[in-house]
Motif scaffolding. Structure first.
Motif, mmCIF file in Angstrom:
data_model
loop_
_atom_site.group_PDB
_atom_site.id
_atom_site.type_symbol
_atom_site.label_atom_id
_atom_site.label_comp_id
_atom_site.label_asym_id
_atom_site.label_seq_id
_atom_site.Cartn_x
_atom_site.Cartn_y
_atom_site.Cartn_z
ATOM 1 N N PRO A 294 0.854 -1.287 0.214
ATOM 2 C CA PRO A 294 -0.069 -0.020 -0.078
ATOM 3 C C PRO A 294 0.990 1.287 -0.160
ATOM 4 C CG PRO A 294 0.057 -0.890 2.251
ATOM 5 C CD PRO A 294 0.729 -1.892 1.351
ATOM 6 N N GLY A 295 0.572 2.060 -0.682
ATOM 7 C CA GLY A 295 1.309 3.475 -0.887
ATOM 8 C C GLY A 295 0.093 4.508 -1.560
ATOM 9 N N GLU A 296 0.824 5.816 -1.861
ATOM 10 C CA GLU A 296 -0.131 6.731 -2.499
ATOM 11 C C GLU A 296 0.303 6.614 -4.182
ATOM 12 O OE1 GLU A 296 0.465 10.764 -1.110
ATOM 13 O OE2 GLU A 296 0.169 10.025 1.453
ATOM 14 N N TRP A 297 -0.671 6.126 -4.758
ATOM 15 C CA TRP A 297 -0.480 6.085 -6.368
ATOM 16 C C TRP A 297 -1.237 7.187 -6.956
ATOM 17 C CZ3 TRP A 297 -0.770 0.189 -7.657
ATOM 18 C CH2 TRP A 297 0.003 -0.318 -6.923
ATOM 19 N N SER A 298 -0.710 7.473 -8.161
ATOM 20 C CA SER A 298 -1.468 8.297 -8.958
ATOM 21 C C SER A 298 -2.607 7.600 -9.674
ATOM 22 C CB SER A 298 -0.703 9.239 -9.962
ATOM 23 O OG SER A 298 -0.046 8.132 -10.822
ATOM 24 N N LYS A 334 -6.125 3.007 1.345
ATOM 25 C CA LYS A 334 -7.115 3.780 0.893
ATOM 26 C C LYS A 334 -7.398 3.658 -0.685
ATOM 27 C CE LYS A 334 -5.991 7.224 4.566
ATOM 28 N NZ LYS A 334 -5.392 8.671 4.683
ATOM 29 N N GLN A 335 -6.589 3.292 -1.344
ATOM 30 C CA GLN A 335 -7.107 3.271 -2.899
ATOM 31 C C GLN A 335 -7.228 1.552 -2.944
ATOM 32 O OE1 GLN A 335 -2.983 5.307 -3.809
ATOM 33 N NE2 GLN A 335 -4.395 6.322 -5.024
ATOM 34 N N ARG A 336 -7.477 0.808 -2.185
ATOM 35 C CA ARG A 336 -7.734 -0.640 -2.521
ATOM 36 C C ARG A 336 -8.859 -0.822 -3.619
ATOM 37 N NH1 ARG A 336 -12.628 -3.832 -2.586
ATOM 38 N NH2 ARG A 336 -11.964 -6.162 -2.354
ATOM 39 N N ILE A 439 5.991 -8.516 -6.306
ATOM 40 C CA ILE A 439 5.924 -7.553 -5.454
ATOM 41 C C ILE A 439 5.689 -6.211 -6.300
ATOM 42 C CG2 ILE A 439 6.687 -6.400 -3.195
ATOM 43 C CD1 ILE A 439 8.651 -8.890 -2.962
ATOM 44 N N ILE A 440 4.715 -5.563 -5.922
ATOM 45 C CA ILE A 440 4.445 -4.215 -6.751
ATOM 46 C C ILE A 440 4.479 -3.277 -5.674
ATOM 47 C CG2 ILE A 440 2.927 -2.843 -7.947
ATOM 48 C CD1 ILE A 440 2.148 -5.310 -9.402
ATOM 49 N N THR A 445 7.569 3.977 -1.225
ATOM 50 C CA THR A 445 7.081 2.679 -0.164
ATOM 51 C C THR A 445 8.266 2.051 0.066
ATOM 52 O OG1 THR A 445 4.747 3.026 -1.096
ATOM 53 C CG2 THR A 445 5.501 0.995 0.249
ATOM 54 N N ILE A 446 8.979 1.511 -1.085
ATOM 55 C CA ILE A 446 10.013 0.635 -0.883
ATOM 56 C C ILE A 446 11.191 1.384 -0.110
ATOM 57 C CG2 ILE A 446 11.934 -0.865 -2.059
ATOM 58 C CD1 ILE A 446 9.702 -1.319 -4.220
ATOM 59 N N LYS A 447 11.462 2.479 -0.367
ATOM 60 C CA LYS A 447 12.523 3.392 0.385
ATOM 61 C C LYS A 447 12.337 3.546 1.790
ATOM 62 C CE LYS A 447 15.107 7.745 0.183
ATOM 63 N NZ LYS A 447 15.305 9.050 -0.573
ATOM 64 N N ALA A 448 10.717 3.636 1.917
ATOM 65 C CA ALA A 448 10.664 4.048 3.528
ATOM 66 C C ALA A 448 10.848 2.658 4.389
ATOM 67 C CB ALA A 448 9.147 4.251 3.494
ATOM 68 N N LEU A 449 10.463 1.550 3.538
ATOM 69 C CA LEU A 449 10.552 0.313 4.153
ATOM 70 C C LEU A 449 12.070 -0.256 4.638
ATOM 71 C CD1 LEU A 449 8.211 -2.125 2.314
ATOM 72 C CD2 LEU A 449 8.085 -1.451 4.821
ATOM 73 N N GLY A 450 12.993 0.317 3.804
ATOM 74 C CA GLY A 450 14.425 0.238 4.012
ATOM 75 C C GLY A 450 14.818 -0.981 3.942
#
Length: 574
Positions: A294-298, A334-336, A439-440, A445-450
């Motif tokens: 989950p993340g913020e997508w356009s 939220k964009q599910r 994995i998408i 989002t990936i950077k935040a997971l580190g």
């Protein structure tokens, strides 16, 4: 050479004759130098280029594709293009060994969690860097194998080419046309076994093409091409002259070969008492998940990734061992709803095609019988989308490989790092099979997971992991490994035993990890991503997939800078 008769007792003498030929062919193969073997690969490379159109025409006929359909692009890429890539990479490997160097002498090495060494296998040259810009691939070695060991052991059986290992049987697949010849090549070069290659009856129309393309191996007795039904396969794998069996198919077919059928076969499996006592390797598919972080997508991100996931299911109409069957979402995203709606639309509007693979309609009916509320999509309602399930209803979807255009969505009530961890747990513990997982996730989002994201990859027990790509990219990458996660046994085979492809002949591989761009050109550049990749040609919605696939195949046959502009122009129109 004449193929074995399709059925009947007359096939047994023909099989016997083929194996007699191979016994002599093993001696011929063992006398070939590395330079001789490289020359054979180069001849097959030229023959594949010459007969590529014939190959694709036969494949399209098998699958009921109109010659003008963009879906023919699938047959270019998963047929002659894939085989040409393997021949080219294997030629590189033999050339290095001839020169007394390692096939891994010039590759980039790295590290991964758990004391793992990684080997970069994509891109390997400037052309791959341009044509697959933004896509990368790494082979992760088993923990404890260092760079020096990997370089020293790369080459497998070709480190001692005179030491042959008998006759191997390859039982070819009935879905992707390059699988059978690719698996035969791996038997020959990774293990120094000559090969009796039996085609799946679905692929019999390709026999004339394979006879031409593989003629250099047939001529020296290192390969025999066979056709026929299950009776021929059974007689062949149990023959006392056969030393090893490799198959591509389902776990049910594997168990029938190893233990027999019916109640007797089930009892033998339970008692771990196989009928087939010789070694067997296999690639058997499974239920592949696609985990959406989950993340913020356009809006454009949602539409593109919905097409991406639809492709993972609908490529080859879902008749792929690594077709994604289940999308794993966060119920807190939220964009599910927006994403599921876009996925539904992408599945519904994808190009229509015939259900050519036997049993497809029955498996679709089985899915809708299990899930009566499932949606029927596409022309004629031949595609199925299963959503809004309660956790207690997940099991059949996660444990039955439908091998048909059936896709489901499950949800986990977590977000952020907790969702990633729970998705890994579900993929490892609740899904049947270990062949591939996707994995998408947005780059942010990936950077935040580190480091938690790296840990996520390390903990997934799958043979190929794709990040913002489809695991089929691992199949198409000749130097990547392809197969189940290590550790399965004949009585609990899951997605199979062993690997194939692996054109650098790497020893000690554990898995392959491929990565792609989250966004295509030009949105990738606008968002600061270092990728100039357009919509990939394997997308089922790519309008120029056929022309791009044909151009890429011609390029693989004879790479040239002058061919690049036409490829880029076709790809950008897709």
């Amino acid at each position: 050479m004449h193929p074995v008769p399709t059925t009947g007792s007359d096939s047994q003498p023909a099989v016997d004759a083929a194996l007699t030929d191979l016994s002599q062919g093993e001696k011929n193969w063992g006398q070939l130098t590395l330079a001789d073997r490289r020359a054979l690969l180069e001849r097959m490379h030229a023959l594949t280029s010459t007969h590529a159109q014939e190959w694709v025409t036969a494949a399209s006929s098998i699958k009921g594709l109109d010659s003008s359909s963009s879906l023919v692009g699938e047959e270019w890429l998963s047929g002659p293009y894939s085989f040409l890539g393997a021949l080219g990479a294997l030629t590189h490997t033999l050339t290095a060994l001839e020169a007394g160097t390692s096939p891994l002498a010039d590759v980039k090495f790295g590290t991964a969690p758990g004391g793992r060494t990684t080997v970069s296998v994509l891109p390997l040259n400037i052309f791959e860097r341009l044509l697959l810009n933004g896509f990368t691939g790494e082979v992760w070695l088993k923990p404890g194998i260092d760079r020096a060991t990997a370089q020293r052991t790369a080459g497998l059986a070709q480190l001692d080419p005179a030491h042959t290992a008998g006759i191997g049987v390859v039982l070819g697949a009935g879905n992707i046309t390059s699988i059978a010849p690719l698996d035969a090549l791996y038997e020959l070069l990774a293990f120094n076994r000559v090969v009796a290659l039996k085609l799946n009856p679905i692929m019999d129309p390709l026999l004339p093409v394979f006879e031409k393309v593989l003629a250099p191996l047939v001529d020296i007795g290192a390969l025999r091409l066979l056709t026929g039904g299950a009776d021929v396969g059974t007689y062949l794998v149990r023959h006392d002259r056969v030393d090893h069996v490799h198959m591509t198919g389902s776990s049910l077919t594997h168990d029938a070969i190893v233990f027999g059928t019916g109640d007797d076969g089930a009892a033998r499996k339970a008692a771990k008492d196989p009928i087939l006592t010789k070694d067997i390797s296999s690639e058997l598919g499974g239920v592949s998940p696609t985990i959406v972080l989950p993340g913020e997508w356009s809006r454009a991100d949602i539409l593109f990734q919905a097409e991406h996931v639809a492709t993972q299911r609908l490529h080859n109409s879902g008749y792929n061992c690594v077709a994604s069957q289940v999308v794993v979402l966060s119920s807190e995203w939220k964009q599910r709803d927006e994403f599921v709606a876009a996925l539904r639309a992408a599945l519904d509007r994808a190009p229509a095609r015939a259900p050519y693979y036997p049993g497809s309609d029955r498996r679709v009916s089985d899915a809708t019988a299990t899930y009566p509320a499932a949606e029927r999509l596409g022309d004629g309602g031949g595609r199925v989308l299963i959503t809004d399930l309660n956790p207690g209803e997940y099991a059949p979807l996660l444990q039955t490989e439908y091998f048909a255009p059936v896709m489901g969505v499950i949800e986990l009530p977590y977000s952020g790092a907790a969702f990633a961890a729970k998705a890994v747990q579900a993929a490892n513990e609740e899904f049947t099979g270990t062949l591939g997982v996707n994995i998408i996730g947005a780059p942010a989002t990936i950077k935040a997971l580190g480091e938690k994201f790296d840990t996520m990859l390390a903990e997934l027990r799958y043979g190929t992991i794709a990040v913002n790509a489809w695991t089929a990219l691992g199949f198409l990458t000749a130097s990547a490994t392809w197969g189940a996660y290590p550790g399965h046994t004949v009585d609990d085979v899951q997605s199979g035993i062993g690997i194939v492809h692996n054109a650098l002949l790497i020893d000690g591989a554990e898995r392959t990890v491929v990565r792609g761009p989250f966004r295509p050109l030009s949105r990738s550049l606008i968002n600061g991503e270092l990728s100039i990749s357009p919509k990939p040609p394997w997308f089922v919605t790519n309008k120029t997939a056929a022309s791009t696939g044909k151009l890429l195949t011609a390029f693989a046959g004879a790479p040239s800078w002058s061919k690049l502009p036409a490829i880029f122009a076709s790809a950008l129109r897709g």
